[in-house]
Each structure stands twice: as C-alpha cells, then as structure tokens.
Design an enzyme around this catalytic site. Structure first.
Site, PDB file in Angstrom:
ATOM      1  CB  CYS A 382     -15.130 -32.279  50.825  1.00 61.96           C
ATOM      2  SG  CYS A 382     -16.128 -32.749  49.415  1.00 61.96           S
ATOM      3  CG  HIS A 508     -13.367 -36.509  51.585  1.00 63.89           C
ATOM      4  ND1 HIS A 508     -13.949 -35.908  52.673  1.00 63.89           N
ATOM      5  CD2 HIS A 508     -14.256 -36.392  50.569  1.00 63.89           C
ATOM      6  CE1 HIS A 508     -15.154 -35.466  52.345  1.00 63.89           C
ATOM      7  NE2 HIS A 508     -15.365 -35.740  51.070  1.00 63.89           N
ATOM      8  CD  GLU A 510     -11.372 -36.640  55.140  1.00 56.86           C
ATOM      9  OE1 GLU A 510     -10.554 -35.888  54.582  1.00 56.86           O
ATOM     10  OE2 GLU A 510     -12.608 -36.490  55.053  1.00 56.86           O
TER      11      GLU A 510
END
Ligand code: GLN
Length: 549
Positions: A382, A508, A510
């Site tokens: 990001c 994102h 993650e």
C-alpha cells in the site's frame, strides 16, 4: 437459534483472549462444524478505522471493507473463513443505532435505558452473525477485562443469552492470567479467583477457565482454581505461552477442550480432528534453518501489534519456505536522521508496510531507493508501493519535489494523488477505498509468476493512488505496471523488470495470508531474500578465503 460460546477475559488485558477464541474455533472446525467469531469492543469509536495504531494496533480489513479489530485477523487465520461486518461490534455502533431509532421516534416516547434497549441491540447484533453467515457455532469474544465499566452492558447481554437461547446452547469461557512471583518462584491463582467472583456477581458462571501463564502450571494449581471457581479440574485448561501462536489449538486439544466444548453444547462431532497439517506447521518452526534478515521499515515499530498481519504473513511464508527469519524493526524517522542504516544494509529483504501521514515517509523513500539501487528484494504494501513510485519518480524526473499529494499538496509532480471519488469526501470514518477488489495481472510479470493466476482479488484500504499521466514516462524507464484494475483505470501492482524482486501493491496481501496457505507475494519475496542471504554468505566466505590465502 444456534449455539454460542462467550469468551471473557480476567485479571489483565493482552493475555491472549483473541487467540484463544480463534483456537476454540479451530477445535470446532476440525470436528466438521461451521464456525464464525464475533468481537464485541467496548470502546465508543464506531470502528477502529480512525484510531491511531499506537492506541489500537493494526486495523484489520475484511472482504466487505469493514475496518475491524486485529483479533479478527487471528480469527480468520485460525478458522480460515472470511468474516463479515457483523463480526465486529462496538459500543459506538450500538449507541448510534439506538439513538438514531430514538430520533426517528421508534420508541414512542419511552425512556431509553441500558437495560433493555442497549442490551437488546447488543443481542440483536449477536443474532445477526448466524443470520448472515453459514454457521453452527458463533464464538463471541467480549473485549476488555471483567471489571471494566465499559464492558458491563456486553456482559449483561451475554448473561441474558443463556435464558434466551437455552443452557445447552451456551458456553462461557473465561481467560485469566496467573502472575509469577520471582522471589518464591510461584504462580498465583488469587487474581483469577477474584476475577471469577466478579463475573459471578454479574450472574455469569464460567463453564471453562483458561489459565494463561508464562510458566508451567502444576496440577495442584488446576485443582485449586477448580475448587475456588466452581468448575471441575478438567475444565481448568492450563495454557502456557507458546513459541508459535499456531500451537495454541494443539495445546487446547491435548487438554481436552474440544470434547468438553462438544459435551457442553450437546454436539456430536462430524469428523475426527486431523491435526497433522498444523503439527507439521508448528514443527517446521523448530528446526534449524538458514538465517534471513528482513527489515521492516515503519513508523509504528515500537508497537509491533501495528503490523500484526504483516508479521504473521511473513511467518506463514517462513514456515513454507523453510527459513529462519529475523525481523529488524526499523524506524523510518531514524533512517531520516542517519540512524539504523547498518541494520538496513545488513538486511536480505526490505518490507515497507502501509501507513498514513507525512511523518517518517522520507525514511521509507530512502529505504526504497536503497533497495532499488542495491537490488535488495523489496515488498511494498500500500504506502510501500506509493513510496516505491515516488522514489523512482524522483530518479526518472530528476526532481526531489516528486511526491504524493498526501505529503505535499502543492508538489509539481503528484505521482500519487487522491482517487477522483475521494475529492469531495469530508468524513474520515469508513470512507477510504475499502475491501475486496479484482486485479488483473500482466502475463509473464513477477506478480503473475508469483500468483500463477491472471485475475486475483485483494483487500484494500487507501485514499490515494498512482496518477495515470505518469505511467508512460515511468514505464519507459523500467517500471512495470503488472497489476491493474480490470478496467485499466487503477494501478494495483508496480515492479521493475531489471531487479530480482522489487514489487509494490496498492492492496494489503497480508490480510489474506493463512498459516497453511501463505500469500504468494510474501512467499516469492521471501524466496528471493533467502537467495540473497545465500549469495551474501557465499561472497563473504570467498572474501575470507581470499584474504587468508
Ligand atoms: N496513506 C496512503 C493512502 O491513503 C496509504 C494507505 C495505506 O498504506 N493503507 O492511500
């Protein structure tokens, strides 16, 4: 009606209530049940989206774009189920709903009170989970610690649930902490006794007590807690701090919590749990592997919870790749002051995670410059992608004034700028580009190779984006736009063709990584970092043998 497990916390916060709730979910999933997990947060903010990471840690984003507590990250990682907006309720949401009903006149002149109006709204929200998700059991974690003023309405609501849905459909789990007295080498149960007494004074008798500690818990302590707290000894589950979070369900299983839970809720298991995959996962963390250093350049690094999902995603990749990763937590403002560079230079890979505001951004840009010039594997998440673009823009356009309008409103080269639809927005809460959006990948690119797919969906949380008028010039100099929105309007992934792995993504990744299913971008990044570590070691040993000959 459904079945409900309520998880409360006693003695201290941060004892691992969220992980315990997630692990109980895993015990049930392994027995063939559909599970969803909800967090009730007692603070008055509507959601954590507007809160400082220092106050709250990471903001976890769901598919539907809800900005939620980081415990929802644990839930999803353990039960491998995508949760929805119903799964994070705050006092702020409850009150704003009840007050807007009152303003509409829905209460016909009645006096609005905590009981029943606030508690009814809490129970309605709990009931929305099984209505919106396929679920056999809902696990509800009450944030905070028993005894906090703020959590009382939530505790009252979950107390009422036992008579609303029936004794056999509810289970209360209390997670407490046993302090260790170093002088005598003892663990103490008294705070647990007090905390259970407090819970009972509200009308909740726990069915199970999870006793957390950093030290092994002797059998007689288990019996003592049972005696004082009105549970059987087998219903006191000792949970000593584990090396890897993913070990927690294995410990709870060994202590019999899976079967105790089924017994309490009158459920018959649909299949026998198979822990082989998770056992392998936990064991792979133990063995001797080659050392890899990953620098994480952020500005909230004092509080690692602010990067919870990044750390976990890296851990999932680590377990898959088989490396021994050391994370170097580097403060981007330190890099600006010339500090921390030795650590950065020693890293075999660099991650620049998400962030907001101008503080520390120049340190991140400097880290991106270092990664590009020295060909160190780089993963930008990001803001980490935006920083990569700013850095390259400065290099290509030969101007240090290249910037994002987030950090310099009047920059002459706004390579990153507000999304067009963000221009007129004045409210801060819940107004970013949030949640799952598709991204198409450029065949043959590093990104496409990593995913092994042409179209992916990823979770977003940003207000700014790559400005398209700069695509041509940056493209001519080697920046590849390897991920785009399907209509080509938004740049989702940038990479370089002449670098082993320098990739930034506007989303994102993650948030979608799972312990047994690591995210492809994290995995590919780590593989490149492992290669770099091997090269560096090789060079060092060659230099050593040259100097000794
Ligand atoms: N501040 C940037 C934006 O709003 C990046 C956001 C992030 O890293 N999550 O676009």
């Amino acid at each position: 009606m459904g079945k409900y497990i309520f998880v409360t916390g006693g003695v201290v916060s941060s004892a691992g209530k969220g992980v315990t709730a997630a692990a109980i979910g895993k015990l049930l999933k392994e027995r063939g049940f559909d599970v969803s997990i909800q967090k009730l947060d007692p603070y008055i903010n509507v959601d954590p989206g507007t809160m400082s990471p220092y106050q709250h840690g990471e903001v976890f984003v769901l598919d539907d774009g809800s900005e939620t507590d980081l415990d929802l990250g644990h839930y999803e990682r353990f039960i491998d189920t995508s949760l929805n907006a119903m799964c994070n309720v705050t006092t702020g949401q409850i009150y704003s709903e009840v007050i807007s009903q009152e303003r509409r006149g829905d209460y016909l002149g009645g006096t609005i009170q905590v009981i029943p109006h606030i508690t009814n709204e809490i129970k309605r929200r709990i009931g929305l989970v099984p209505q919106t998700m396929k679920t056999d059991v809902v696990i509800v974690e009450v944030g905070g610690t028993v005894g906090d003023i703020e959590s009382l309405p939530f505790l009252e609501a979950i107390r009422q649930m036992r008579s609303d849905v029936g004794r056999n459909n509810t289970m209360y789990v209390h997670v407490t902490w046993l302090p260790h007295i170093a002088a005598t080498g003892e663990l103490k149960t008294k705070p647990t006794q007090h905390s259970v007494r407090e819970l009972r004074s509200i009308g909740i008798q726990p069915d199970v007590i999870i006793a957390r500690s950093d030290y092994p818990i002797a059998e007689e302590l288990r019996e003592k807690i049972a005696l004082f707290c009105d549970v059987e000894a087998r219903e006191v589950i000792p949970l000593t701090t584990c090396k890897i979070l993913y070990e927690v369900p294995l410990v709870l299983e060994r202590e019999g919590l899976g079967e105790i839970t089924l017994g309490r809720l009158g459920l018959i298991r649909r299949r026998a749990p198979d822990w082989s995959e998770w056992e392998k996962l936990v064991a792979s963390g133990d063995s001797d592997k080659s050392k890899v250093r990953i620098a994480l350049v952020g500005k909230y690094v004092e509080l690692q919870d602010a990067y919870m999902s990044v750390r976990e995603a890296l851990r999932h990749a680590t377990l898959a790749v088989g490396a021994d990763v050391e994370i170097l937590w580097l403060h981007s403002t330190d890099l600006e002051k010339g500090k921390g560079w030795k650590d950065l230079e020693s890293a075999h890979g660099i991650i620049v995670p998400g962030g907001f505001g101008s503080r520390g951004v120049e340190g991140k840009i400097a880290a991106a410059r270092f990664a590009r010039q020295k060909k160190v594997p780089y993963l930008g998440l990001c803001l980490g992608m935006q920083v990569m673009v700013i850095e390259f823009g400065r290099h290509v356009l030969g101007s240090e004034s290249v910037n994002s309008t987030e950090f310099d409103r009047n920059t002459s080269h706004p390579v990153i700028d507000l999304l067009p639809e963000q221009g007129s927005i004045t409210e801060m809460g819940g107004t970013m580009r949030l949640g799952l959006y598709p991204c198409k990948l450029l065949p043959g690119s590093i990104a496409a190779e990593a995913y092994g797919q042409e179209l992916v969906e990823e979770r977003h949380r940003h207000r700014f984006e790559f400005k398209n008028i700069y695509r041509e010039i940056l493209g001519e100099h080697g920046m590849v736009f390897s991920g785009l929105s399907p209509d080509d309007r938004l740049v989702e992934i940038t990479e370089f063709s002449d670098h082993p792995f320098m990739l930034g993504c506007q989303f994102h990744p993650e948030f979608l990584s799972r312990p047994n299913n690591p995210h492809p971008l994290f995995q590919s990044f780590l593989e490149k970092a492992v290669e770099r570590a091997q090269e560096v070691r090789q060079e060092e040993s060659e230099a050593l043998s040259e100097s000794s000959s």
